[in-house]
Design an enzyme around this catalytic site. Structure first.
Site, short mmCIF file in Angstrom:
data_model
loop_
_atom_site.label_atom_id
_atom_site.label_comp_id
_atom_site.label_asym_id
_atom_site.label_seq_id
_atom_site.Cartn_x
_atom_site.Cartn_y
_atom_site.Cartn_z
N CYS A 102 -3.13 1.61 -4.33
CA CYS A 102 -3.13 0.31 -5.02
C CYS A 102 -2.64 0.47 -6.46
CB CYS A 102 -4.56 -0.25 -4.96
SG CYS A 102 -4.94 -1.54 -6.13
N CYS A 152 -4.93 -0.85 -9.19
CA CYS A 152 -6.12 0.02 -9.29
C CYS A 152 -5.81 1.20 -10.21
CB CYS A 152 -6.52 0.54 -7.91
SG CYS A 152 -7.01 -0.73 -6.75
#
Length: 107
Positions: free
Chosen positions: A31, A34
């Site tokens: 991600c 993230c």
């Protein structure tokens, strides 16, 4: 103290039964956002050492906790106090917003 990794096996002990507020970063290595927020999460862990705990939960490795808290997109960050979610953020957040949530959970 840095960011601690938690998983389905120790989530209850490390987060729900913690004596202090806990910021949980639900994330995954693939991600992009993230990875973008990870340095902020590290800073918060260092700056709140002793007053709050900051942990990361990889949703690929620990889908149970993510599912039980309805995490459908990541990063999702939640502040827990006394085993309950007191704040929840989805997506990249400014550091001061996360710190404010931790501070209000400490009060």
């Amino acid at each position: 103290m840095g960011v601690q990794e938690v998983n389905d096996d120790n989530f209850e002990a490390e987060v729900l039964k913690a004596g202090e507020p806990v910021l949980v970063d639900f994330w995954a290595p693939w991600c992009g956002p993230c990875r973008q927020i990870a340095p902020l999460v590290e800073e918060l862990a260092g700056e709140n050492s002793g007053g709050a705990k900051v942990v990361k939960l990889n949703v690929d490795d620990a889908p149970g906790a993510a599912q039980s808290y309805g995490v459908s997109s990541i990063p999702t960050l939640m502040v827990f106090k006394g085993g309950e979610v007191v704040d929840r953020f989805v997506g990249v957040q400014p550091k001061n917003r996360l710190q404010d949530a931790i501070d209000s959970a400490k009060a």
